[in-house]
Structure formats: C-alpha cells, structure tokens
Motif scaffolding. Structure first.
Motif, PDB file in Angstrom:
ATOM      1  N   ARG A 163      73.811 156.612  68.444  1.00 11.91           N
ATOM      2  CA  ARG A 163      74.142 156.928  67.059  1.00 11.91           C
ATOM      3  C   ARG A 163      75.630 156.722  66.787  1.00 11.91           C
ATOM      4  NH1 ARG A 163      74.273 162.596  63.715  1.00 11.91           N
ATOM      5  NH2 ARG A 163      74.430 161.637  61.668  1.00 11.91           N
ATOM      6  N   MET A 164      76.471 157.043  67.762  1.00  8.00           N
ATOM      7  CA  MET A 164      77.906 156.803  67.595  1.00  8.00           C
ATOM      8  C   MET A 164      78.183 155.343  67.304  1.00  8.00           C
ATOM      9  SD  MET A 164      79.523 159.148  70.646  1.00  8.00           S
ATOM     10  CE  MET A 164      81.150 158.417  70.516  1.00  8.00           C
ATOM     11  N   LYS A 165      77.558 154.466  68.058  1.00  5.60           N
ATOM     12  CA  LYS A 165      77.767 153.038  67.860  1.00  5.60           C
ATOM     13  C   LYS A 165      77.315 152.613  66.469  1.00  5.60           C
ATOM     14  CE  LYS A 165      76.584 148.502  69.772  1.00  5.60           C
ATOM     15  NZ  LYS A 165      75.819 147.765  70.812  1.00  5.60           N
ATOM     16  N   GLY A 166      76.167 153.135  66.033  1.00  2.00           N
ATOM     17  CA  GLY A 166      75.663 152.759  64.717  1.00  2.00           C
ATOM     18  C   GLY A 166      76.558 153.208  63.588  1.00  2.00           C
ATOM     19  N   MET A 167      76.949 154.478  63.604  1.00  2.00           N
ATOM     20  CA  MET A 167      77.760 154.999  62.505  1.00  2.00           C
ATOM     21  C   MET A 167      79.152 154.369  62.502  1.00  2.00           C
ATOM     22  SD  MET A 167      78.407 158.921  61.284  1.00  2.00           S
ATOM     23  CE  MET A 167      76.874 158.960  60.365  1.00  2.00           C
ATOM     24  N   LEU A 168      79.737 154.169  63.671  1.00  2.00           N
ATOM     25  CA  LEU A 168      81.066 153.562  63.731  1.00  2.00           C
ATOM     26  C   LEU A 168      81.029 152.108  63.269  1.00  2.00           C
ATOM     27  CD1 LEU A 168      82.356 155.037  67.116  1.00  2.00           C
ATOM     28  CD2 LEU A 168      83.239 155.552  64.832  1.00  2.00           C
ATOM     29  N   THR A 169      79.958 151.400  63.584  1.00  2.00           N
ATOM     30  CA  THR A 169      79.829 150.009  63.142  1.00  2.00           C
ATOM     31  C   THR A 169      79.772 149.924  61.630  1.00  2.00           C
ATOM     32  OG1 THR A 169      78.645 149.453  65.182  1.00  2.00           O
ATOM     33  CG2 THR A 169      78.464 147.901  63.354  1.00  2.00           C
ATOM     34  N   VAL A 170      78.985 150.820  61.009  1.00  2.00           N
ATOM     35  CA  VAL A 170      78.904 150.834  59.551  1.00  2.00           C
ATOM     36  C   VAL A 170      80.259 151.209  58.940  1.00  2.00           C
ATOM     37  CG1 VAL A 170      77.770 151.866  57.558  1.00  2.00           C
ATOM     38  CG2 VAL A 170      76.450 151.389  59.608  1.00  2.00           C
ATOM     39  N   ALA A 171      80.901 152.240  59.513  1.00  2.00           N
ATOM     40  CA  ALA A 171      82.199 152.668  58.978  1.00  2.00           C
ATOM     41  C   ALA A 171      83.244 151.562  59.095  1.00  2.00           C
ATOM     42  CB  ALA A 171      82.671 153.916  59.714  1.00  2.00           C
ATOM     43  N   ASN A 172      83.169 150.774  60.169  1.00  2.00           N
ATOM     44  CA  ASN A 172      84.140 149.702  60.375  1.00  2.00           C
ATOM     45  C   ASN A 172      83.985 148.577  59.361  1.00  2.00           C
ATOM     46  OD1 ASN A 172      86.344 148.693  61.799  1.00  2.00           O
ATOM     47  ND2 ASN A 172      85.071 147.494  63.192  1.00  2.00           N
ATOM     48  N   GLU A 173      82.768 148.404  58.832  1.00  2.00           N
ATOM     49  CA  GLU A 173      82.515 147.353  57.845  1.00  2.00           C
ATOM     50  C   GLU A 173      82.713 147.844  56.407  1.00  2.00           C
ATOM     51  OE1 GLU A 173      78.546 146.200  58.652  1.00  2.00           O
ATOM     52  OE2 GLU A 173      79.029 145.090  60.474  1.00  2.00           O
ATOM     53  N   GLU A 174      82.923 149.147  56.239  1.00  2.00           N
ATOM     54  CA  GLU A 174      82.962 149.749  54.912  1.00  2.00           C
ATOM     55  C   GLU A 174      84.188 149.276  54.123  1.00  2.00           C
ATOM     56  OE1 GLU A 174      82.863 154.354  53.463  1.00  2.00           O
ATOM     57  OE2 GLU A 174      81.611 153.786  55.177  1.00  2.00           O
ATOM     58  N   LEU A 175      83.967 148.949  52.859  1.00  2.00           N
ATOM     59  CA  LEU A 175      85.067 148.552  51.984  1.00  2.00           C
ATOM     60  C   LEU A 175      85.971 149.743  51.689  1.00  2.00           C
ATOM     61  CD1 LEU A 175      83.259 146.324  49.310  1.00  2.00           C
ATOM     62  CD2 LEU A 175      84.712 145.550  51.181  1.00  2.00           C
ATOM     63  N   HIS A 176      87.271 149.470  51.501  1.00  4.48           N
ATOM     64  CA  HIS A 176      88.225 150.531  51.191  1.00  4.48           C
ATOM     65  C   HIS A 176      88.307 150.735  49.683  1.00  4.48           C
ATOM     66  CE1 HIS A 176      89.218 150.654  55.359  1.00  4.48           C
ATOM     67  NE2 HIS A 176      89.754 149.449  55.364  1.00  4.48           N
ATOM     68  N   VAL A 177      87.166 151.058  49.085  1.00  5.96           N
ATOM     69  CA  VAL A 177      87.095 151.356  47.653  1.00  5.96           C
ATOM     70  C   VAL A 177      86.328 152.658  47.493  1.00  5.96           C
ATOM     71  CG1 VAL A 177      87.209 148.942  46.932  1.00  5.96           C
ATOM     72  CG2 VAL A 177      84.980 149.979  47.392  1.00  5.96           C
ATOM     73  N   PRO A 178      86.578 153.383  46.418  1.00  2.00           N
ATOM     74  CA  PRO A 178      85.889 154.661  46.253  1.00  2.00           C
ATOM     75  C   PRO A 178      84.434 154.497  45.805  1.00  2.00           C
ATOM     76  CG  PRO A 178      87.378 154.284  44.417  1.00  2.00           C
ATOM     77  CD  PRO A 178      87.600 153.168  45.375  1.00  2.00           C
ATOM     78  N   PHE A 179      83.576 155.277  46.431  1.00  2.00           N
ATOM     79  CA  PHE A 179      82.224 155.589  45.990  1.00  2.00           C
ATOM     80  C   PHE A 179      81.214 154.438  46.129  1.00  2.00           C
ATOM     81  CE2 PHE A 179      84.766 158.509  43.059  1.00  2.00           C
ATOM     82  CZ  PHE A 179      84.860 159.473  44.050  1.00  2.00           C
ATOM     83  N   TYR A 180      80.021 154.861  46.411  1.00  2.27           N
ATOM     84  CA  TYR A 180      78.901 153.958  46.654  1.00  2.27           C
ATOM     85  C   TYR A 180      77.802 154.214  45.612  1.00  2.27           C
ATOM     86  CZ  TYR A 180      77.462 158.296  49.010  1.00  2.27           C
ATOM     87  OH  TYR A 180      77.184 159.609  49.294  1.00  2.27           O
ATOM     88  N   PHE A 181      76.771 153.417  45.674  1.00  3.70           N
ATOM     89  CA  PHE A 181      75.593 153.629  44.819  1.00  3.70           C
ATOM     90  C   PHE A 181      74.356 153.226  45.601  1.00  3.70           C
ATOM     91  CE2 PHE A 181      76.415 149.157  44.192  1.00  3.70           C
ATOM     92  CZ  PHE A 181      75.151 148.585  44.067  1.00  3.70           C
ATOM     93  N   THR A 182      73.205 153.695  45.156  1.00  3.01           N
ATOM     94  CA  THR A 182      71.932 153.297  45.763  1.00  3.01           C
ATOM     95  C   THR A 182      71.105 152.543  44.721  1.00  3.01           C
ATOM     96  OG1 THR A 182      70.935 155.428  45.173  1.00  3.01           O
ATOM     97  CG2 THR A 182      71.877 155.226  47.383  1.00  3.01           C
TER      98      THR A 182
END
Length: 593
Positions: free
Chosen positions: A436-455
């Motif tokens: 799980r650490m690998k999964g969450m860190l991988t997603v966080a590493n790809e995350e854009l540096h902009v505020p807020f998401y949507f579904t």
C-alpha cells in the motif's frame, strides 16, 4: 532482547503480545495506554520517511564538511607559502638587522602547519546522528520502532503525560533491549564524542519522560537543546502542540504531524472549532479531505513564520480517518518574507454550495522590480484585488460560502517521494504495509500541484447523465491542452489545471452523446442551469466539442500496475480507536484541589 522472536518472550498474565516488524510490546487488559493496530501503515510510512530524510540530511552535512575541509586545506597551503616567504626575507635581513629574541612573529592569519596537512588528510567524516522527540508516545511502539529501524538515530525522547502510559513504555522499552544499560559505563574517552547530546552514556536509546508535551518542547527551544525531529501523533487534533514543535526543531529538521479530527477539518459541522484550532474555515465538498490538509499546512506555516522560520512540505497525505504531514522546518527570516510567498501560497476559497465549483482568492501577490543599474531583482509584496467572483456561482447560480485561509502551494516534494519509493523498492520485506505504501506514494508522486480534485461520478450526478469512464474524462481534458493526474485522497478522482467551467464543458459534450431525459428533471434543478449555460456558449461559439479519443497520457504509471492505493477495511469496527482512560484528568483535578 533486542531482536528476539515473539516465541522467546514470556507474556505475563493479564497482558497480550503485539508484534510489529521487529518490535514487540505488551498490551495490558486494563487499557493503560492507547494503541491502534490499524495505524501500522502510518508507522511504516513514518519510519521510511524519517529514514530517507536522515540520509538526505547526512549527505547535506557531509557536503558542507567537505567544503570546510577544502577551504581549511587551502588556507593551510597558503599559510605554508607565506611562512616560507617570511623565513627567506628574514634570513636575508639578518646581516643588517639585529637578532630578535623569542619566537618568530606569527600574524593572526597564520595557522600552525606542523602535522596539520597529514592530519587533515586522515580526517574522516562521521555520520550525523539525530535526536527524535515523540511528544505523545502512549505505549512507546512508535519510538521503539524508530530506535530499532532507523540507523542514524542517536536516541529517541519518548514522552507522555500519563503515569500509566510511561509505565507501559518502560516495560516495552526494556522488552526490546533499548533501555538504560545495567553494565558499568565505558571509559570517558570512548564516550566523549557523544557528550554534546548524551551527558549520561547509559540512559538508553529510548529515553522516557513523564510530563506535559508542550512544556517539554518549550524546554528545547534554545539552539543547544533543539532536536532534529518532532513527531506529533495525538488522539484528535495536534493544534495545541504545533507552536512548541516549530520552535524546538533544528534548522532543516523534520516535523511529522497527525490529525484525526476530520469531523472538524473535513466538514462544516463545526466551523467555529476548526477556526479556533486551525485559524480557518473548512470546506463542505467532495474534496474536503484535501482542504483539511491545506488547513493544517497553513497552521504550520503561520506558526513557523512567527519565529522567523518557514516550512517545506515533503509529503502530505489524507489517509483513511486522519491526515499525516511530513514538513521540513527552515530558519531564514528573509525567506519568511519571501514566503508571503506565504501570502502568495495562502488563499481564501469561494465554494459553490450547488455544483461545488471553487474560486481562489490569494491573500497577496508578488511583483518583481528589476534595478536599472545593478540588474538585481527586488520582490515587492502587494495586496490582491478581489473578490474573484460575483455573489452567485457563475456556473449554476447557487450561493457561495467562504473557506480558508489555507495553504495553496504544493502538498508534496517529488524528489523526496522518489527517494522514499527508491528506499521502499530495496526494503519491502521490512514494512508490513509495503504494497500500500508503494501505491499511495506512486499516486502522490504523480499528483499535480494544483488545489482540489473532482470525481466524474459526482459531476455526472449534477448533469443527471450516465457517468463517463475515468480515462475518457481524462483524455478529453488532455486533448483540450490541460494537465491531468489522479489524487491520492479519493479513489476515482482527478486533478487538473483546467477551470471547473472547462470540466463542465466536457460533460456538456458527453450529454450530447448520451442525452438526458429532461422530463425527469425538476424545473428548479441545477441540471437545467448547467445545460442552459451550454446553449448560451454554443450561440457565441466560445467552446468546441470535447474530444474523448484515448490520450496516451491518460494511462499513468500508477494505473499501469495493479497497486493497492486505497485501504480496504482490515477488521470489524475499523476506524479510530477508543482513547485509553489513563486517569490523567482525575490526577489534575486532585492536584487543583
């Protein structure tokens, strides 16, 4: 019994043995101290992040040490040359000048060179060992794991206000062989190196303190007594401890913060409580968990700024029922002024109560002025005009509510996350939650540096349409020239640099391909407002149809591999545990009487 297996440990009556990695603790049936086994992911992540930070700090210290050695060697070489020149000049003048009594004249800049060069060549860099303070230790499991699993730890200060908790800590520290040594102390020569932080050489690698966490941290405010890492993992909010924590950390040190009060941070049920704890108003929207992270970051930033310090977020995650932040603390008053860049990284947000569109209102702006003669760039801090929107939402006409102030800058440092992932690749067997650490860190590493998401499912609900696949929504935004990433905070979510109007236009194009039955939609529904706006845009030709063709960048590294990014419920009644009844309140009441 440092690394003894659990089978060789004798468990006393009334206790149960809990093993996590190589650490073992005894848990009393009387609930003397609080322990939540579900937080193993938090502890694993903390061990990995602190270890990577300590190795990076050690490299920085080594690089500075080498620079000092190079400058010293250069000065010594120059000193030898100057000394040789003086000797030749004095020798030439001995016939005409009277002989001088005493040693040769040494100027303040001269450095004795006898044996210094050879000695300098023999000098070796000693790894920087750091001191860690866990302000609220409870059972001591976290402190024990830090002491056993992080090589560069000098010692850990484990503190708790509860007498029953400190008794449990002493028992668990001795169980793991990390307490004071019963053997006689070694010679003073062998222990003189650690004299700065370790006046008593046999106090153990985990040093237990019973007392108030704030008082302990305030007692470490002076430069000579500061620690390198502070870990705040309270039951509830960390707000009361932040002021003391940002003052007692060395320059470049690490602050680790957990807050489990998401009922305050991630909804508008208690805005007055959120404001009193964190100095901001929360958000009631699907991206409320990211807003919670940004509220806590703003609290850390403003608290550090009061003392001429500023923060550098390394990794900030919304996990299950809590938020966990890893932030470096730096000391530089000029940088604090620049981080109005704190002002530029701090914003209020207008949140639509209907379609959840958000509009950012920065608290300030920075203007650059170039000096004509020198060419130096001066930063001028200006106020920001506002508000950015009219009283009603420009998308659906609903009312807006104000949230913040909160941090609007990056949540993560991609270089740091990459190093943690690299460390994890070679040490997966050392972490029980490595997948799980690998999964969450991988997603966080790809995350854009902009505020807020949507579904997409939430937006589709607003349009009363069938929900488009996640990849098709991402492809439509990418084909329109916008950046897209996933968000670690919510499964099935997307982050983008596009405005919410651009996102809605993608769904308006989707509705054209998958028509909505308007006879099923109320006359006062938001759906009619959103679709009516599209008609106005088509008349003025401001928008084109969205292109849902699969874009190659819609498949990210995180989605290529089957990664466990989001936690599954591991046990019945899973969630925050019940706080241990340590009797501390009764103890305080009796003292007041």
């Amino acid at each position: 019994m440092s690394d003894a297996g659990s089978s060789s440990i004798t468990v006393p009556e009334g206790f149960t043995l809990h093993t996590e990695n190589t650490s073992h603790i005894l848990i009393s049936s009387k609930e003397e101290a609080f322990l939540n086994p579900v937080q193993e992911f938090n502890r694993d992540l903390s061990v990995a992040c602190i270890r990577v930070w300590s190795e990076e700090l050690n490299r920085e210290k080594e690089a500075k040490w080498k620079q000092v050695m190079e400058r010293r060697a250069k000065r010594e070489a120059e000193g030898e040359t100057k000394t040789g020149q003086r000797k030749e000049q004095k020798k030439a003048k001995t016939e005409s000048a009277e002989p001088r009594n005493g040693p040769e004249d040494d100027s303040p800049g001269d450095v004795p060179t006898t044996g210094s060069t050879s000695e300098g060549n023999k000098r070796e860099y000693r790894s920087h060992k750091f001191v860690l303070l866990e302000a609220l230790s409870a059972t001591g499991l976290r402190s024990i794991r830090y002491a056993k699993e992080i090589p560069l730890v000098r010692f850990v200060i484990a503190n708790d206000l509860s007498a029953s908790a400190t008794a449990a800590m002493k028992r668990n520290v001795e169980l793991n062989g990390l307490g004071p040594s019963s053997e006689p102390a070694e010679s003073t020569a062998s222990t003189s190196v650690a004299s700065e932080h370790q006046p008593l050489p046999d106090r153990g690698k985990v040093r237990i303190n019973e007392g108030d966490a704030c008082a302990l941290m305030y007692n470490h405010r002076t430069e000579k007594t500061r620690v390198d890492v502070v870990d705040l993992d309270p039951y509830g909010t960390a707000a009361p401890f932040i002021d003391g924590a940002v003052q007692c950390i060395n320059d470049g040190g690490l602050l680790c913060v957990t807050c489990t009060d998401l009922s305050v941070l991630a909804t508008t049920n208690y805005p007055e409580k959120c404001f009193s704890n964190y100095g901001g108003i929360p958000v009631k929207a699907e991206y409320c968990h990211e807003a919670a992270l940004r509220l806590v970051l703003n609290t850390l930033s403003t608290s550090a700024g009061r003392y001429g310090r500023y923060i550098e977020p390394l990794l900030c995650l919304s996990i299950d029922f809590y938020v966990r932040l890893f932030v470096r603390i730096h000391s530089a008053p000029i940088e604090v002024k620049k981080t109005a860049r704190q002002v530029a990284k701090t914003a209020m947000y207008y949140i639509c109560q209907g379609c959840q569109s958000f509009y950012e209102q920065p608290l300030g702006r920075i203007a650059e002025k170039v000096h004509e003669r020198s060419g130096n760039v001066n930063l001028l801090f200006k106020t920001q005009a506002g508000p950015p929107v009219p009283p009603k939402c420009t998308e659906c006409g609903s009312a807006l509510h104000i949230a913040g102030p909160m941090w609007s800058g990056p949540l993560h440092n991609n270089g740091f996350i990459s190093k943690v992932l690299e460390h994890l690749e070679g040490n997966q067997d050392k972490y029980g939650t490595a997948v799980r650490m690998k999964g969450m860190l991988t997603v966080a590493n790809e995350e854009l540096h902009v505020p807020f998401y949507f579904t997409p499912s939430r937006i589709a609900g607003l349009f009363h349409s069938v929900c488009p696949p996640l990849d098709e929504v991402a492809s439509a935004l990418l084909n329109a020239g916008h950046n897209v990433s996933r968000s670690h905070a919510l499964a099935g979510s997307l982050k983008t640099g596009a405005t919410r109007q651009d996102v809605h236009d993608v769904f308006r194009s989707w509705v054209k391909r998958h028509p909505v039955r308007m006879d099923k939609v109320s006359e006062t529904s938001l759906t009619r407002q959103l679709l009516a706006k599209e008609a106005r845009q088509l008349i003025t030709n401001h928008r084109t149809e969205a292109n849902f063709t699969r874009h190659p960048r819609s498949i990210t590294q995180a989605s290529k591999v089957k990664l466990v990014r989001y936690q599954q419920n591991p046990a019945p009644n899973w969630g925050p545990g019940t706080k241990a009844d340590s009797g501390t309140k009764r103890k305080r009441e009796s003292e007041d009487e």
